[in-house]
Motif scaffolding. Structure first.
Motif, short mmCIF file in Angstrom:
data_model
loop_
_atom_site.label_atom_id
_atom_site.label_comp_id
_atom_site.label_asym_id
_atom_site.label_seq_id
_atom_site.Cartn_x
_atom_site.Cartn_y
_atom_site.Cartn_z
N ILE A 47 66.21 52.98 -25.20
CA ILE A 47 66.34 52.05 -24.09
C ILE A 47 65.52 50.80 -24.35
O ILE A 47 64.56 50.79 -25.13
CB ILE A 47 65.91 52.70 -22.76
N ASN A 48 65.89 49.74 -23.63
CA ASN A 48 65.16 48.48 -23.76
C ASN A 48 65.47 47.62 -22.53
O ASN A 48 66.58 47.61 -22.03
CB ASN A 48 65.59 47.74 -25.04
N GLY A 49 64.48 46.93 -22.04
CA GLY A 49 64.67 46.07 -20.88
C GLY A 49 64.29 46.76 -19.59
O GLY A 49 64.27 47.99 -19.47
N PHE A 50 64.00 45.95 -18.59
CA PHE A 50 63.49 46.45 -17.31
C PHE A 50 64.45 47.41 -16.64
O PHE A 50 64.05 48.50 -16.20
CB PHE A 50 63.21 45.25 -16.39
N THR A 55 65.88 52.92 -14.80
CA THR A 55 66.88 53.98 -14.69
C THR A 55 66.42 55.24 -15.42
O THR A 55 66.59 56.37 -14.93
CB THR A 55 68.23 53.50 -15.27
N ALA A 56 65.83 55.08 -16.60
CA ALA A 56 65.36 56.23 -17.36
C ALA A 56 64.25 56.97 -16.63
O ALA A 56 64.21 58.22 -16.62
CB ALA A 56 64.90 55.78 -18.74
N LEU A 57 63.34 56.25 -16.01
CA LEU A 57 62.26 56.89 -15.25
C LEU A 57 62.82 57.64 -14.03
O LEU A 57 62.36 58.74 -13.69
CB LEU A 57 61.24 55.84 -14.82
N GLN A 58 63.81 57.04 -13.36
CA GLN A 58 64.43 57.73 -12.22
C GLN A 58 65.13 59.00 -12.67
O GLN A 58 65.02 60.05 -12.00
CB GLN A 58 65.41 56.78 -11.53
#
Length: 543
Positions: A47-50, A55-58
């Motif tokens: 992943i990359n970008g805010f 989304t990945a943390l969620q």
């Protein structure tokens, strides 16, 4: 990262019938969890970008803490903390990418970082070059020229004029061509011998070179085998304008610039190496007695140079017409200084894109000329004492006894898009320049290159919705066409391909189609010829 991982074995559930109290929350009990040693499987390293970090943390929270945390509303405190982590992660990732990019020549963006990378391989970025013109000094009719000639003091050598095209001020310095064809870089005051006037009131053997004249002085310090350095803090320092004269020896010693001290012919040659610093100042490094002459500690020296350079110095013939103070012996007189030819050849300092493209070729030469490519690279890196840069093509003869003869076809850069015939002085300096690089048995012959000029008439096809922006689109097209015909982008013997021109012009987003109307076919040139754009005209059609 593994994909499509089955995590169902980590979760077990059953219906607690006896404990059912009528609410959905107690109908199903979560009895399983993700083991600590398997949580790393949920990390997505691609992943990359805010947005992707958030989304990945969620998704991670939903997988590992499905019951403990399930409020993903934007107003929730947990979401604020999550977004703070996503923000920090995206900034750190960008910084890491930028740092990695700045470590390689192919991807570096910063000029300072590129300069440092090139210095590691012994290559320096070029500074600005100066425009030059032929000057004429006219004295009043009643002046009888002294046998000592005419002197122009340091303070009066630089004159300011306004560029008629840009309406910006530009400074020119008057200098004189020496008997060997080079310009005098070592004296603060300019001396014009009486013979230069030829019995008249006119001295026509003068040169006007763009840039404000400056000088600094100092004393060589240190002990034996200690390298001496001196920094010119004023900038931008013009290429080929630095001269150093010291009080060493009888009559003094003159130090000349050399591209690298490793090229010095022994420990007695008076030379220095120049490295550009921030603001285009210059750091001068002298020899150590092994590679270049070691300056004598305690002796004084004077550094002369010019600052400025760039395309603003390209002025029309007769633009400079000013009064200049001269000394006829010890008597001050007012002379008139004019430029009898146009000022041309000024270019800005080497860009990052240009250095990234050509520096690796220069490094491959290893400061020697063996192959035709070596001669091409070294010749195109040459800068004369007048600030003149060359456009060259080397041709190696292959017939018998002439196989050691290298023909250099040379033109001088008048601007980013214009070439002109090289002066005799520049050709001589170029021959001297190759004495340090060529093989002992090679002979270099310099000939004039040939410019094939052309006019272009073309049609721009743009959308009707851009009707109000026709003027700005035409300006973009003009800039793009001039970029294509930049002398650094063209080579001797290179054909002009209409399809290449069309494809290049279509990189302007507003241009739907581009058509050259007066040149239906490709233009082929001989090996010693180069194409140059003379005039162009655009018409516009709405589609």
């Amino acid at each position: 990262m593994p994909t499509n991982v089955n995590y169902s074995r980590f979760f077990e559930g059953l219906y607690n019938v006896s404990g059912f109290d009528g609410t959905i929350e107690s109908d199903f009990l979560k009895l399983g969890q993700v083991p600590d040693d398997r949580k790393s499987d949920l990390i997505d390293y691609n992943i990359n970008g805010f947005d992707e970090y958030r989304t990945a943390l969620q998704n991670y929270l939903k997988s590992v803490y499905p019951l403990e945390y399930n409020n993903f509303a934007a107003s929730d405190l947990g979401q604020m903390l999550l977004e703070m982590f996503a923000y920090m992660s995206s900034v750190l990732a960008l910084r890491a990418d930028m740092t990695a990019n700045e470590m390689y020549i192919d991807t570096v963006k910063s000029e300072d970082n590129l300069n440092r990378l090139l210095q590691l391989i012994g290559v320096s970025m070029k500074g600005p070059t100066a425009s030059k013109a032929t000057g004429l000094l006219t004295l009043p009719d009643d002046v009888v020229i002294d046998t000592a000639g005419i002197t122009i003091n340091k303070a009066d050598r630089s004159v300011e004029v306004t560029n008629q095209r840009s309406n910006a001020p530009v400074t020119y310095t008057v200098t004189r061509q020496q008997n060997d064809g080079s310009l005098d870089l070592f004296h603060e005051d300019l001396s014009i011998p009486k013979d230069d006037f030829g019995g008249s009131q006119y001295a026509s053997g003068l040169f006007l070179v763009e840039g404000a004249f400056g000088s600094d002085s100092g004393t060589f310090r240190g002990g034996l085998k200690t390298r001496q350095t001196f920094e010119i803090t004023n900038g931008p320092v013009i290429e080929g304008s630095i001269g150093v004269s010291s009080t060493e020896g009888e009559g003094g010693t003159q130090y000349n610039e050399i591209s690298n001290l490793f090229l010095a012919s022994g420990g007695t040659q008076p030379v220095f190496e120049k490295t550009y610093t921030g603001g285009r100042g210059a750091l001068l490094t002298f020899g150590d007695g092994v590679r270049g002459r070691l300056p004598t500690p305690g002796t004084t020296f004077v550094v002369t140079y010019r600052t400025g350079g760039g395309g603003n110095g390209n002025i029309a013939k007769g633009t400079l017409d000013t009064t200049i103070t001269c000394f006829n012996g010890v008597t001050p007189v007012d002379g008139t200084l004019t430029n009898t030819t146009k000022g041309s050849g000024g270019t800005a300092a080497e860009s990052v894109a240009h250095a990234k493209r050509y520096a690796p070729y220069f490094f491959r030469t290893q400061y020697r000329a063996v192959t035709g490519e070596d001669y091409n690279v070294l010749a195109n890196s040459f800068v004369g004492t007048g600030g003149t840069t060359a456009k060259c093509m080397a041709s190696l003869r292959t017939n018998g006894a002439a196989a050691n003869i290298i023909d250099l076809f040379v033109l001088s850069k008048a601007s980013n898009t214009q070439l002109e015939r090289a002066s005799v002085a520049m050709k001589k300096e170029l021959l001297d320049y190759f004495q340090d690089y060529k093989m002992l048995t090679d002979d270099v012959v310099i000939s004039d290159g040939v410019v094939r000029t052309l006019d272009m008439v073309a049609t721009l096809y743009i959308d009707k919705s851009n009707r109000s922006f026709i003027d700005s689109i035409q300006q973009k097209a003009a800039d793009k066409l001039l970029e294509y015909f930049n002398v650094d982008n063209l080579a001797f013997g290179q054909k002009l391909s209409m399809s290449d021109v069309n494809n290049f012009m279509l990189t302007v987003p507003e241009i739907r189609f581009f058509k050259v109307d007066n040149l239906p076919e490709n233009i082929f040139v001989n090996f010693n010829e180069i194409v140059q754009l003379n005039n162009f005209e655009f018409s516009t059609e709405l589609v």
